[in-house]
Design an enzyme around this catalytic site. Structure first.
Site, PDB file in Angstrom:
ATOM      1  N   GLU A 181       0.986  -1.367   0.312  1.00 17.19           N
ATOM      2  CA  GLU A 181       0.343   0.006  -0.077  1.00 17.19           C
ATOM      3  C   GLU A 181       1.171   1.620   0.175  1.00 17.19           C
ATOM      4  O   GLU A 181       0.761   2.402   0.768  1.00 17.19           O
ATOM      5  CB  GLU A 181      -0.814   0.200   0.859  1.00 17.19           C
ATOM      6  CG  GLU A 181      -1.876  -1.266   1.208  1.00 17.19           C
ATOM      7  CD  GLU A 181      -2.633  -1.608   2.400  1.00 17.19           C
ATOM      8  OE1 GLU A 181      -2.472  -0.356   3.220  1.00 17.19           O
ATOM      9  OE2 GLU A 181      -3.234  -2.481   2.441  1.00 17.19           O
ATOM     10  N   ASN A 224       1.656  -5.018  -3.062  1.00 15.40           N
ATOM     11  CA  ASN A 224       0.451  -6.087  -2.834  1.00 15.40           C
ATOM     12  C   ASN A 224      -0.465  -4.427  -1.767  1.00 15.40           C
ATOM     13  O   ASN A 224      -0.151  -3.627  -1.636  1.00 15.40           O
ATOM     14  CB  ASN A 224       0.810  -6.793  -1.612  1.00 15.40           C
ATOM     15  CG  ASN A 224      -0.808  -6.990  -0.894  1.00 15.40           C
ATOM     16  OD1 ASN A 224      -1.030  -8.195  -1.724  1.00 15.40           O
ATOM     17  ND2 ASN A 224      -0.921  -6.911   0.046  1.00 15.40           N
ATOM     18  N   HIS A 260     -10.864  -6.548  -1.182  1.00 13.27           N
ATOM     19  CA  HIS A 260     -11.697  -6.051  -0.215  1.00 13.27           C
ATOM     20  C   HIS A 260     -13.112  -5.519  -1.431  1.00 13.27           C
ATOM     21  O   HIS A 260     -12.752  -3.982  -1.024  1.00 13.27           O
ATOM     22  CB  HIS A 260     -11.255  -5.437   0.810  1.00 13.27           C
ATOM     23  CG  HIS A 260     -10.032  -6.146   1.551  1.00 13.27           C
ATOM     24  ND1 HIS A 260     -10.210  -6.816   2.432  1.00 13.27           N
ATOM     25  CD2 HIS A 260      -8.460  -5.636   1.531  1.00 13.27           C
ATOM     26  CE1 HIS A 260      -8.975  -7.679   2.659  1.00 13.27           C
ATOM     27  NE2 HIS A 260      -8.091  -6.545   2.324  1.00 13.27           N
ATOM     28  N   GLU A 289      -6.069 -11.786  -0.615  1.00 16.85           N
ATOM     29  CA  GLU A 289      -7.189 -10.527   0.987  1.00 16.85           C
ATOM     30  C   GLU A 289      -7.831 -10.566   0.443  1.00 16.85           C
ATOM     31  O   GLU A 289      -8.716  -9.310   0.507  1.00 16.85           O
ATOM     32  CB  GLU A 289      -6.195  -9.335   1.314  1.00 16.85           C
ATOM     33  CG  GLU A 289      -5.225  -9.761   1.454  1.00 16.85           C
ATOM     34  CD  GLU A 289      -4.891  -8.052   2.092  1.00 16.85           C
ATOM     35  OE1 GLU A 289      -5.324  -7.305   3.175  1.00 16.85           O
ATOM     36  OE2 GLU A 289      -3.183  -7.723   2.675  1.00 16.85           O
ATOM     37  N   ASP A 291     -12.082 -10.437   0.210  1.00 21.50           N
ATOM     38  CA  ASP A 291     -13.310 -10.739   1.064  1.00 21.50           C
ATOM     39  C   ASP A 291     -14.641  -9.924   0.253  1.00 21.50           C
ATOM     40  O   ASP A 291     -14.452  -9.035  -0.394  1.00 21.50           O
ATOM     41  CB  ASP A 291     -13.160 -10.409   2.191  1.00 21.50           C
ATOM     42  CG  ASP A 291     -12.520  -8.599   2.803  1.00 21.50           C
ATOM     43  OD1 ASP A 291     -13.069  -8.030   2.095  1.00 21.50           O
ATOM     44  OD2 ASP A 291     -11.471  -9.180   3.697  1.00 21.50           O
TER      45      ASP A 291
END
Length: 392
Positions: A181, A224, A260, A289, A291
């Site tokens: 990030e 990432n 996300h 990651e 979800d």
């Protein structure tokens, strides 16, 4: 994960002595995990359904927001959780246990207990490990963020940390999120938030990759981030940076999208196109990651229509990854709502994982499993597995 900070608390050493799932003593290969002794021939589990050479992973719950909840450490104490973790997945990612505030709580002290336990669990269950993360603007310990260090001292601290952490797990971790990030949504470097970039300049990112590569030459090293699923200003910034670093022969091996997502927003339909352009640079790609949170009033459950939409998002993310030759690692950010980070940080949203709090499978789980089965069948029909690229 998106940035947040927590105080670190020590886990009881005795807790880590609890038995983990057993298995063969042979370590998983960096190229992919072997089948475990208890593999299901029916392909009724995610890891068994996956094509050869394709790993399906999850975050290992612990640290971060879990420290403030009214339950003990999930990975250490929840036997059912560990059973599902070992049975369903061929890759694991420490959710918080390898972040700076957890693994390096004081300048002259590291705490490897929980990270070591996760790596050992993976070895016993024939899983690979994604290391997360080495250079980030969030979840840094107070001693680092508030310390009065010279530039030389700060550079030495980062180099020592990367060398020590990556070196400790040399040959045991398949992929590392080296830089996490580092851009904002407008594609600008986080020059104020990120202590490393602010104090040492953008060049420190390349150094972080070089140091990590020296500590473990076989580990794949990744950028990432979140909100980079589409072709947009943020992913464009990574694309330009990666091209520049590759020209400098910096050992960058991969680009990963976190994923996300929320059903209140549309699905990033150009995900495959975005992954393809990084693939064309010679990079491996990954979903790291994933979800999919839903708007559900407190005290209510998702409707069948909501769960159907959620399942569709999971499936489309997986299909996009499977569409790219070098996308061989697909990780969901937790597999049970019991320990999901989403309700803690997104008021009114939740139920973001593929299993209920009681580990019952949701439509999203079956969407992933069936998509993996189809991909495995297609690969067998073509006469070859979906294998990882080795271009670096």
């Amino acid at each position: 994960m998106r940035p947040f900070r927590f105080a670190t608390v020590a886990l009881a050493t005795a807790a880590l002595a609890l038995p983990l799932l057993g298995g063969s003593a042979s370590a998983a290969s960096p190229a992919g995990p072997k089948a475990p002794p208890h593999a299901h021939g029916s392909h009724d589990r995610l890891r068994a359904a996956a094509p050869e050479g394709f790993v399906i992973g999850t975050a290992v719950a612990g640290g971060g927001h879990h420290l403030e909840q009214d339950y003990p450490d999930p990975f250490t104490y929840d036997k059912e959780y560990r059973k599902v973790l070992g049975r369903e997945f061929s890759s694991v990612s420490p959710e918080n246990q390898m972040k700076w505030d957890y693994i390096h709580p004081e300048r002259d002290r590291y705490d490897f207990k929980q990270a070591d336990a996760i790596v050992e669990f993976a070895r016993k269950n024939h899983q690979v490990v994604r290391g997360h993360t080495l250079l980030w603007h969030s979840q840094n310990p107070a001693w680092l963020e508030e310390g009065a260090f010279t530039k030389a001292e700060l550079r030495g601290i980062l180099r020592e940390h990367i060398t020590k952490v990556v070196g400790r797990y040399k040959g045991k971790i398949q992929q590392w999120d080296v830089a996490n990030e580092i851009f904002d949504d407008q594609g600008n470097l986080r020059t104020q938030e990120n202590i490393w970039i602010r104090e040492l300049g953008p060049e420190i990112v390349a150094d972080a990759f070089r140091w990590a590569h020296k500590a473990d030459p076989k580990a794949k090293l990744f950028f990432n981030d979140f909100n980079v699923e589409s072709v947009n200003a943020k992913s464009d910034a990574y694309y330009a940076l990666v091209k520049d670093l590759l020209k400098q022969r910096v050992p960058v091996h991969g680009f990963s999208v976190q994923g996300h997502l929320s059903t209140r927003y549309g699905f990033p339909g150009d995900l495959a196109d975005n992954l393809h352009r990084f693939d064309a640079l010679g990079l491996e790609t990954a979903v790291t990651e994933l979800d999919v949170r839903m708007d559900v009033p407190e005290g209510s459950l998702p409707s069948p229509a909501q769960e159907k939409q959620q399942a569709e998002y999971y499936q489309r993310m997986l299909e996009a990854c499977l569409d790219v030759d070098g996308c061989n690692s697909f990780t969901i950010w937790g597999f049970t709502d019991k320990y999901s980070w989403v309700p803690v940080f997104f008021e009114g949203e939740g139920f973001a994982t593929v299993m209920t709090e009681d580990f019952d499978r949701k439509p999203a789980y079956y969407a992933l499993r069936d998509t993996l089965k189809d991909a495995r069948h297609d690969d067998c029909g073509k006469g070859g597995p979906k294998g990882p690229k080795h271009r670096h």
